[in-house]
Write an enzyme that holds these catalytic residues in place. Sequence first.
Site, PDB file in Angstrom:
ATOM      1  N   GLU A  47      15.401  -9.544  13.913  1.00 23.92           N
ATOM      2  CA  GLU A  47      16.338  -8.680  13.169  1.00 23.92           C
ATOM      3  C   GLU A  47      17.781  -9.074  13.541  1.00 23.92           C
ATOM      4  OE1 GLU A  47      16.445  -4.798  14.987  1.00 23.92           O
ATOM      5  OE2 GLU A  47      16.842  -3.778  13.087  1.00 23.92           O
ATOM      6  N   LYS A 128      15.288  -2.729   5.439  1.00 24.55           N
ATOM      7  CA  LYS A 128      14.689  -1.806   6.416  1.00 24.55           C
ATOM      8  C   LYS A 128      14.728  -0.358   5.911  1.00 24.55           C
ATOM      9  CE  LYS A 128      15.209  -0.772  11.404  1.00 24.55           C
ATOM     10  NZ  LYS A 128      15.987  -1.231  12.585  1.00 24.55           N
ATOM     11  N   CYS A 195      11.904  -4.048  12.853  1.00 25.26           N
ATOM     12  CA  CYS A 195      12.063  -3.238  14.074  1.00 25.26           C
ATOM     13  C   CYS A 195      11.364  -1.878  13.968  1.00 25.26           C
ATOM     14  CB  CYS A 195      13.538  -3.102  14.410  1.00 25.26           C
ATOM     15  SG  CYS A 195      13.835  -2.504  16.095  1.00 25.26           S
TER      16      CYS A 195
END
Lengths: 347, 347
Positions: A47, A128, A195
């Site tokens: 990320e 995300k 993540c």
Amino acid sequence: MARTLKIAAAQMGPVHLTSKRPETLSRMITLLQSASSLGAQLVLFPETAFTTFFPRHLIASQEQLDTYFEHNDNLPCAPNTKPLFDEAKKLGIDISVGFAERAEDGKGYNTSVYFSARKGEVIAKYRKVHLPGTKEPFENPDAVNQLEKRYFEPGNLGFKAFRTPDLVEGVAKKGAGEGEAAPGKGDPVMGMMICNDRRWVEGWRIYGMQGVEVVLCGYNTAGFAPDLWGTRKVMTPEEAEKDAVFHHKLVMQGNSYMNSCFSVSAAKAGLEDGKYDLIGGSCITSPEGHVLAEAKGKGDEIVFAEVDLEDCRQGKEKTFDFDRHRRIDQYGPITEQTGVVEPELLG
Amino acid sequence: MARTLKIAAAQMGPVHLTSKRPETLSRMITLLQSASSLGAQLVLFPETAFTTFFPRHLIASQEQLDTYFEHNDNLPCAPNTKPLFDEAKKLGIDISVGFAERAEDGKGYNTSVYFSARKGEVIAKYRKVHLPGTKEPFENPDAVNQLEKRYFEPGNLGFKAFRTPDLVEGVAKKGAGEGEAAPGKGDPVMGMMICNDRRWVEGWRIYGMQGVEVVLCGYNTAGFAPDLWGTRKVMTPEEAEKDAVFHHKLVMQGNSYMNSCFSVSAAKAGLEDGKYDLIGGSCITSPEGHVLAEAKGKGDEIVFAEVDLEDCRQGKEKTFDFDRHRRIDQYGPITEQTGVVEPELLG
């Protein structure tokens, strides 16, 4: 027939506030070359791989903030990122990499892309969905901020799986003649997450419902941060980091098993700016939930495995045959309600 | 203030086709007394605890089949089950126990109930949603059948969490005066699931969305069965059993962590009829996903832990604060579609 794939996670050691972009890029290219020497066909980077994990800082200057973002999603052409894609194309390796995206409307997203070396272009993008942290900084000056909710909008592209062309042998292509195998069937089914997404079963499940075979997840995960939540577990930094790695692997293993897919996870690890600790633990897990390979340290390191995508079949056709076993008539609250409701009071 | 609870899983060794109901019941009462001597306030018994795991057999005779079912859900009054509830009431221990339920309309369900000792009655009932196996027996005579889809309907009561009265200290009761704490707040929030349900994230999540603090799951899980699915992993019986225990613990740990709750799981274990192997592995897991206690063997055994329900708060208020972090606008497919759809073909 085996459908083998050689995959790698490119774990990166710390990238500091003061790190120069070309230096970081150069480390990434070195990692790519190492993966190439192992025969990797696909390499996952972390990320926000090109910079430090800047959401831990309250950045008042728009000019400074802009230096962490790419101003369009055409990474293969931007000067600070292009050389990585050029090298991937030259080596014939697909890559997936995370970055901070500035969309055309000015909104920020925590994004990752999938670049096909054979196509020479980005073929898929993910933003995300599960942004951790807060919008406002903590009042306590000792706190480590996590300002993703400030700098990014929640992802709005869903969890779209995709088949990657040209990675495994013997797959019929678009334009195949009548009577031949359907084009693309047999190409690996991939999904990206970033993540904190890996702790949320919903994204995994939606990928699973598209037959995902490999989930790719880059991350920056704090090993230790002062507890400002008033919750009761007090740990030493060493205990906290050990627990964070345990949780990382637990969710990668558990969700891989429950969705019958491989997963690859790539950390940015180590002490950024000499004091912000990020966990390592980059790993590759199997559809049976086992760790096949994992990082040994917290620096730049390639984690590699050769896998057979057919290993996903056992789970998908038996225990986790969604068509036979899922009961969506009982699942309503999952999409009808966001938070917690009070259960019935009995007695 | 701590909200401590002493909980136990009553793992049972094998119950054979030829086992007499009073003998099995007597073993359960002995387990309950053992748990009582440890101070347990709540004891979980396995799925279909009162009989052998009969869905592995094709039973043509309705009369024989009926012997495995309770013909109403008023277990505390039925002769083959009443003594267990009487003992629980006498010892002041809540119990949860699985059984095959014959509903008034004649349909079968794989059910568990929660019995409150202080109330002296069943206060909650759950019917297994995720029935594994097949409706028709395998043609291969060597196969071990799993005919739950034949004998049971999928559960139709949802995943309803409930607060259990009188288990922890200092909780205001119904009828509390104005200005006092809300009645029941502080009572433990419980949810029941059965065996295969534990591998499905949807049930866990729905309980999580009711603030569940303890998930109770009884099970009968095969350690080894001949592979009739044509899938490619071939294991020895020992390897298969080890993997089955690994998967059991992985889903209990992972889903406890991702929903910030304790879990208790109770196996029926060992070789039923001298040849059908069931795994052990009964355990208690924490909201951080750790195993707090687990069975040592595959026979009758109490697994015990004293827990503080306040340990659920760290997860529920931080990483897994559903109100702040869930994004139901991105979750549509989970409830809109049962099985697998083909992903987009790129390239």
